[in-house]
Design a protein around this motif. Structure first.
Motif, PDB file in Angstrom:
ATOM      1  N   THR A 164       9.730  -2.955  -0.947  1.00 44.78           N
ATOM      2  CA  THR A 164       8.865  -2.803   0.222  1.00 44.78           C
ATOM      3  C   THR A 164       8.742  -4.105   1.012  1.00 44.78           C
ATOM      4  O   THR A 164       8.780  -4.102   2.239  1.00 44.78           O
ATOM      5  N   MET A 199      -0.756  -5.015   1.410  1.00 48.14           N
ATOM      6  CA  MET A 199      -0.790  -4.253   0.159  1.00 48.14           C
ATOM      7  C   MET A 199      -1.018  -2.763   0.415  1.00 48.14           C
ATOM      8  O   MET A 199      -0.437  -1.915  -0.262  1.00 48.14           O
ATOM      9  N   HIS A 202       2.291  -1.469   1.543  1.00 44.02           N
ATOM     10  CA  HIS A 202       3.155  -1.327   0.368  1.00 44.02           C
ATOM     11  C   HIS A 202       2.856  -0.023  -0.367  1.00 44.02           C
ATOM     12  O   HIS A 202       3.768   0.754  -0.695  1.00 44.02           O
ATOM     13  N   SER A 203       1.582   0.223  -0.637  1.00 42.17           N
ATOM     14  CA  SER A 203       1.210   1.426  -1.386  1.00 42.17           C
ATOM     15  C   SER A 203       1.579   2.696  -0.638  1.00 42.17           C
ATOM     16  O   SER A 203       2.055   3.671  -1.236  1.00 42.17           O
ATOM     17  N   VAL A 206       5.221   3.263  -1.116  1.00 42.84           N
ATOM     18  CA  VAL A 206       5.491   3.758  -2.470  1.00 42.84           C
ATOM     19  C   VAL A 206       5.128   5.240  -2.569  1.00 42.84           C
ATOM     20  O   VAL A 206       5.869   6.049  -3.154  1.00 42.84           O
ATOM     21  N   ILE A 220       8.972  -4.435  -5.376  1.00 39.23           N
ATOM     22  CA  ILE A 220       8.561  -5.455  -4.419  1.00 39.23           C
ATOM     23  C   ILE A 220       9.095  -6.780  -4.935  1.00 39.23           C
ATOM     24  O   ILE A 220       9.364  -6.928  -6.135  1.00 39.23           O
ATOM     25  N   VAL A 255       0.368  -4.694  -7.642  1.00 35.59           N
ATOM     26  CA  VAL A 255       1.627  -3.936  -7.690  1.00 35.59           C
ATOM     27  C   VAL A 255       2.064  -3.623  -9.117  1.00 35.59           C
ATOM     28  O   VAL A 255       2.957  -2.787  -9.319  1.00 35.59           O
ATOM     29  N   THR A 256       1.458  -4.271 -10.114  1.00 39.42           N
ATOM     30  CA  THR A 256       1.834  -3.985 -11.503  1.00 39.42           C
ATOM     31  C   THR A 256       0.709  -3.316 -12.291  1.00 39.42           C
ATOM     32  O   THR A 256       0.975  -2.513 -13.198  1.00 39.42           O
ATOM     33  N   GLY A 288       0.247   2.134  -5.824  1.00 36.82           N
ATOM     34  CA  GLY A 288       1.352   1.283  -5.407  1.00 36.82           C
ATOM     35  C   GLY A 288       2.053   0.559  -6.540  1.00 36.82           C
ATOM     36  O   GLY A 288       2.795  -0.404  -6.296  1.00 36.82           O
ATOM     37  N   ILE A 289       1.850   1.010  -7.782  1.00 40.88           N
ATOM     38  CA  ILE A 289       2.509   0.349  -8.912  1.00 40.88           C
ATOM     39  C   ILE A 289       4.021   0.572  -8.820  1.00 40.88           C
ATOM     40  O   ILE A 289       4.494   1.680  -8.591  1.00 40.88           O
ATOM     41  N   VAL A 290       4.770  -0.502  -9.010  1.00 41.27           N
ATOM     42  CA  VAL A 290       6.215  -0.465  -8.779  1.00 41.27           C
ATOM     43  C   VAL A 290       6.994  -0.143 -10.061  1.00 41.27           C
ATOM     44  O   VAL A 290       6.483  -0.287 -11.171  1.00 41.27           O
ATOM     45  N   LEU A 293      10.287  -5.221 -10.444  1.00 38.07           N
ATOM     46  CA  LEU A 293       9.740  -6.404  -9.789  1.00 38.07           C
ATOM     47  C   LEU A 293      10.832  -7.443  -9.566  1.00 38.07           C
ATOM     48  O   LEU A 293      11.533  -7.823 -10.507  1.00 38.07           O
TER      49      LEU A 293
END
Length: 460
Positions: A164, A199, A202-203, A206, A220, A255-256, A288-290, A293
């Motif tokens: 992202t 952020m 980003h979410s 996702v 990300i 993000v994690t 938004g957890i990827v 990484l």
């Protein structure tokens, strides 16, 4: 006996971005990004007054460049799509010339057995979006989410690795805290808002990705800079902790883990620097957890407790909580002014293993910028043994981390061909391939030959 073998299917390659490599800044329907605009307004801010129009001509030379990637053993390569090229008005109609270009690049990479890693945003806000506030405005968050959805729809059948953002902390710091990048603003609350909205964007990307049920991964790319305290004194340790909260965990935790560190929220609230939040935002951040990484690592950050009392009437700054610390005897890249500390890359990977569920990751950038590389030219080739040693000494620690169970899946150098580097332009060269700015001739450096052997043997 000393051969270091890496896991099967390890990713060997390099990284660049659209705005730093494509050139053709306003060609074939592309609109202005903030970099195009800023260069037109203040060319003197850029080294030797070289702007984004003069980047490394990948737009014209993609086929030749991808052949060179293949020649030096790449099995993967990261670049970015330029929002201002694909959707020139920020929202609405897609530019067919851009679709053709990015399709050509993706298809050619795959035809050469090079896996395309595609990033959606690399500091390059379209001017039409900046004019309504950029990341300060939630309308831009929604526009970005739609842009991401368009990218997934156009190219998602072939791209297996999506990202992202690259280094989202950089526009926050440089654009809104230290005023080194456009829009050259000095306002921490605006910076906090920009970071928060990034952020949220980003979410939303996702979420769109997951709704489309693509058989690929989304991630990300963060520049994680370990903060080392001068000593074990509690005040020095707290200085390092605050720096970690502001510059690393402000993006890494959401993000994690799906949420912000409470300690960070308390700190910002105490100093009235929290951005405006809406109902449902926490749930949005949590989605938004990827899957993957990317880790960019160049140098450590060394800090100590404040040596002087802060002026209470000064504007809020991260430096309220720490002073930089220069470690005696440190090893330096004198060209870039950065400390070389190879163990930092091991410490990052170990932290991800111990505190972030050992999330799948890869080294998405690491590199050594050197000024005046032509001084190392012998028989038509740059003899960059210093770059080989730099890569090797970092890979030693990557290998050690993997041996200890860290889930690191690859290593990408910054960068493939010497590329344009924001306000530094071409002052420092980073590539496996040397670029002659006058002729645009590409020449493989010694490091390019070396990395081919590493990739072929999956180790060194």
């Amino acid at each position: 006996m000393n051969f270091k073998r890496f896991p099967k299917s390890f990713w060997w390659g390099s990284a660049t971005s659209g705005p730093q490599s494509e050139g053709a800044a306003l060609k074939d329907g592309k609109s202005h990004s903030i970099w195009d605009l800023w260069f037109e307004q203040q060319a003197e801010c850029f080294h030797n007054q070289v702007g984004p129009e003069d980047t490394s001509t990948f737009y014209e030379n993609w086929k030749e460049d991808i052949a060179l990637m293949k020649q030096i053993g790449h099995n993967s390569f990261r670049t970015s799509i330029q929002w201002s090229r694909l959707i020139p008005d920020g929202v609405g109609e897609v530019n067919p010339k851009a679709v053709e270009f990015y399709n050509n690049v993706i298809n050619e990479l795959i035809a050469n057995d090079i896996e395309p890693f595609i990033n959606l945003y690399h500091f390059d806000m379209p001017v039409c979006m900046q004019e309504i506030g950029g990341w300060e405005n939630r309308k831009v968050v929604d526009a970005y989410a739609e842009y991401a959805r368009q990218c997934f729809g156009l190219f998602g059948d072939r791209v297996s690795k999506w990202f992202t953002f690259n280094e989202p902390i950089v526009p926050v710091k440089q654009g809104y805290v230290y005023a080194n990048h456009y829009p050259q603003t000095h306002d921490f609350l605006k910076a906090s808002t920009v970071a928060y909205h990034t952020m949220l964007a980003h979410s939303k990307a996702v979420i769109a990705f997951r709704e489309m049920n693509l058989s690929s991964e989304i991630g990300i790319i963060l520049n994680l800079t370990p903060a080392y305290s001068r000593s074990e004194h509690p005040a020095d340790l707290e200085a390092a902790n605050v720096v970690d909260l502001l510059f690393n965990r402000s993006f890494l935790d959401p993000v994690t883990l799906g949420h912000y560190p409470q300690e960070l929220l308390n700190l910002l609230a105490e100093h009235k620097q929290l951005p405006l939040c809406r109902d449902g935002d926490a749930q949005l951040i949590g989605q938004g957890i990827v899957d993957l990484l990317g880790v960019n690592y160049y140098e450590p950050r060394r800090v100590q407790a404040k040596q002087h009392v802060v002026n209470p009437n000064s504007s809020f700054m991260p430096e309220w909580f720490y002073d930089p610390y220069i470690k005696p005897g440190r090893k330096m890249n004198v060209h870039r002014g950065w400390e070389i500390y190879e163990k930092g890359i091991y410490d990052i990977l170990t932290n991800l293993k111990e505190n972030y569920g050992n999330i799948p990751c890869f080294i998405s950038e690491n590199g050594m910028g050197v000024e005046g590389e032509n001084q190392f030219l012998q028989d038509g080739q740059i003899q960059d043994d210093y770059r080989i040693e730099f890569i090797k000494s970092h890979l030693d620690y990557v290998h050690q981390a993997i041996e200890e169970g860290c889930h690191c899946k690859g290593y990408h150098l910054w960068t493939f061909i010497d590329c344009w580097s924001w306000i530094n332009s071409y002052k420092n060269r980073y590539g496996f391939i040397s670029l002659d700015l006058e002729t645009q001739k590409r020449t493989i450096k010694k490091s390019g030959e070396w990395i081919k052997t590493v990739s072929q043997e999956n180790g060194y």
